[in-house]
Design a protein around this motif. Sequence first.
Motif, PDB file in Angstrom:
ATOM      1  N   SER A  71     -21.429  -6.589 -36.669  1.00  0.00           N
ATOM      2  CA  SER A  71     -21.985  -6.819 -37.995  1.00  0.00           C
ATOM      3  C   SER A  71     -23.199  -5.937 -38.255  1.00  0.00           C
ATOM      4  O   SER A  71     -23.985  -5.643 -37.350  1.00  0.00           O
ATOM      5  N   SER A  72     -23.345  -5.530 -39.496  1.00  0.00           N
ATOM      6  CA  SER A  72     -24.503  -4.742 -39.914  1.00  0.00           C
ATOM      7  C   SER A  72     -24.585  -4.758 -41.434  1.00  0.00           C
ATOM      8  O   SER A  72     -23.591  -4.998 -42.128  1.00  0.00           O
ATOM      9  N   ILE A  73     -25.782  -4.524 -41.947  1.00  0.00           N
ATOM     10  CA  ILE A  73     -26.010  -4.342 -43.385  1.00  0.00           C
ATOM     11  C   ILE A  73     -26.899  -3.111 -43.515  1.00  0.00           C
ATOM     12  O   ILE A  73     -28.084  -3.156 -43.163  1.00  0.00           O
ATOM     13  N   THR A  74     -26.332  -2.011 -43.987  1.00  0.00           N
ATOM     14  CA  THR A  74     -27.050  -0.738 -43.990  1.00  0.00           C
ATOM     15  C   THR A  74     -26.786   0.031 -45.282  1.00  0.00           C
ATOM     16  O   THR A  74     -25.905  -0.327 -46.066  1.00  0.00           O
ATOM     17  N   GLN A  75     -27.558   1.105 -45.461  1.00  0.00           N
ATOM     18  CA  GLN A  75     -27.321   2.080 -46.526  1.00  0.00           C
ATOM     19  C   GLN A  75     -27.105   3.435 -45.853  1.00  0.00           C
ATOM     20  O   GLN A  75     -28.016   4.278 -45.820  1.00  0.00           O
ATOM     21  N   PRO A  76     -25.912   3.686 -45.316  1.00  0.00           N
ATOM     22  CA  PRO A  76     -25.694   4.890 -44.504  1.00  0.00           C
ATOM     23  C   PRO A  76     -25.851   6.197 -45.265  1.00  0.00           C
ATOM     24  O   PRO A  76     -26.107   7.239 -44.647  1.00  0.00           O
ATOM     25  N   PHE A  77     -25.709   6.172 -46.589  1.00  0.00           N
ATOM     26  CA  PHE A  77     -25.830   7.399 -47.372  1.00  0.00           C
ATOM     27  C   PHE A  77     -27.186   7.497 -48.081  1.00  0.00           C
ATOM     28  O   PHE A  77     -27.396   8.428 -48.865  1.00  0.00           O
ATOM     29  N   ASN A  78     -28.065   6.530 -47.826  1.00  0.00           N
ATOM     30  CA  ASN A  78     -29.402   6.527 -48.439  1.00  0.00           C
ATOM     31  C   ASN A  78     -29.340   6.709 -49.951  1.00  0.00           C
ATOM     32  O   ASN A  78     -30.143   7.447 -50.534  1.00  0.00           O
ATOM     33  N   ASP A  79     -28.377   6.022 -50.556  1.00  0.00           N
ATOM     34  CA  ASP A  79     -28.174   6.178 -51.996  1.00  0.00           C
ATOM     35  C   ASP A  79     -28.292   4.860 -52.754  1.00  0.00           C
ATOM     36  O   ASP A  79     -27.886   4.766 -53.910  1.00  0.00           O
ATOM     37  N   GLY A  80     -28.820   3.844 -52.086  1.00  0.00           N
ATOM     38  CA  GLY A  80     -29.001   2.555 -52.742  1.00  0.00           C
ATOM     39  C   GLY A  80     -27.814   1.622 -52.641  1.00  0.00           C
ATOM     40  O   GLY A  80     -27.892   0.483 -53.111  1.00  0.00           O
ATOM     41  N   VAL A  81     -26.703   2.081 -52.056  1.00  0.00           N
ATOM     42  CA  VAL A  81     -25.506   1.247 -51.925  1.00  0.00           C
ATOM     43  C   VAL A  81     -25.509   0.572 -50.557  1.00  0.00           C
ATOM     44  O   VAL A  81     -25.582   1.246 -49.526  1.00  0.00           O
ATOM     45  N   TRP A  82     -25.406  -0.753 -50.573  1.00  0.00           N
ATOM     46  CA  TRP A  82     -25.356  -1.514 -49.329  1.00  0.00           C
ATOM     47  C   TRP A  82     -23.931  -1.566 -48.795  1.00  0.00           C
ATOM     48  O   TRP A  82     -22.979  -1.783 -49.556  1.00  0.00           O
ATOM     49  N   TYR A  83     -23.793  -1.372 -47.485  1.00  0.00           N
ATOM     50  CA  TYR A  83     -22.509  -1.500 -46.789  1.00  0.00           C
ATOM     51  C   TYR A  83     -22.645  -2.642 -45.782  1.00  0.00           C
ATOM     52  O   TYR A  83     -23.522  -2.612 -44.910  1.00  0.00           O
ATOM     53  N   VAL A  84     -21.784  -3.641 -45.926  1.00  0.00           N
ATOM     54  CA  VAL A  84     -21.820  -4.829 -45.072  1.00  0.00           C
ATOM     55  C   VAL A  84     -20.626  -4.776 -44.135  1.00  0.00           C
ATOM     56  O   VAL A  84     -19.481  -4.736 -44.579  1.00  0.00           O
ATOM     57  N   ASN A  85     -20.885  -4.742 -42.835  1.00  0.00           N
ATOM     58  CA  ASN A  85     -19.809  -4.655 -41.844  1.00  0.00           C
ATOM     59  C   ASN A  85     -19.688  -5.977 -41.095  1.00  0.00           C
ATOM     60  O   ASN A  85     -20.703  -6.591 -40.726  1.00  0.00           O
ATOM     61  N   SER A  86     -18.454  -6.416 -40.868  1.00  0.00           N
ATOM     62  CA  SER A  86     -18.215  -7.720 -40.251  1.00  0.00           C
ATOM     63  C   SER A  86     -18.014  -7.609 -38.743  1.00  0.00           C
ATOM     64  O   SER A  86     -17.615  -6.571 -38.221  1.00  0.00           O
TER      65      SER A  86
END
Length: 260
Positions: free
Chosen positions: A219-234
């Motif tokens: 699990s993680s909650i990150t912005q891998p592209f530094n563009d304001g979009v959150w990506y939530v991984n299970s």
Amino acid sequence: MAALALGGCELLEFSPNDFRSPENQTDLTAKNLERLRQQPLPAGDTLRFVFTGDSQRFYDEADDLVASVNQQAGIRFLVVAGDISDFGFAREMRWVDEKLRTLKVPYVTVIGNHDSVGNGREAYQHLFGPLNYSFQYGDTKFIMVDTNGREANFNGRTPDISWLKQQLSDLGGARREVVISHVPPQDPDFDPALSAAYAAALREAPRLVFEMNGHRHSSSITQPFNDGVWYVNSDAFSERRYMIVSVWGDKQFRVKQVKF
């Protein structure tokens, strides 16, 4: 010769690639969405759902996950972010469905890379339904996307960027939207020729809350592209953790991790 023929017949068994299923284990996405429609969420109410992924052959863990989720209050549905199976066999998908159908709430899935091997894509479509689909529940539109580029031989069509953009641009009366797929765009199993276009489509969607993935088993909650979009991984089922996700307002959200 007759005895030999009979003996030979006794050795035959159905192919593991046979995806024929009883009627109650076909079109599961449509059936679960119909259950969801029968339990509407009033406009303006906070939506709470369970997010998990990668059930694969973790059947004992599936039993314990279901028991835990069934004790949670206010959950509307559960999402499995792909890899329902390990080898793309329909019987694996059926076994997981037999576990998840004991949930008190409906569940929906998105196809994973393990579900895409062999004739897994055909099996998934037979048991669950479309590889790309969307639905609205309460104030939220959910867009479920096939992002298994490696299994499509990086053919430039998986994910279907045009379909994704069309879905993102048409909220259909929803207040916000969520994109769910299996392979995240920063992963090497995502088609590298489409990663930038996928991320741009999400970045340009003003009502997007976040993008959700499985595949990585953690699990993680990150912005891998530094563009304001959150990506939530299970997490995978094997990690014995799932997320309870709450969404409200325009783009507000909260994630709680539960161990089971």
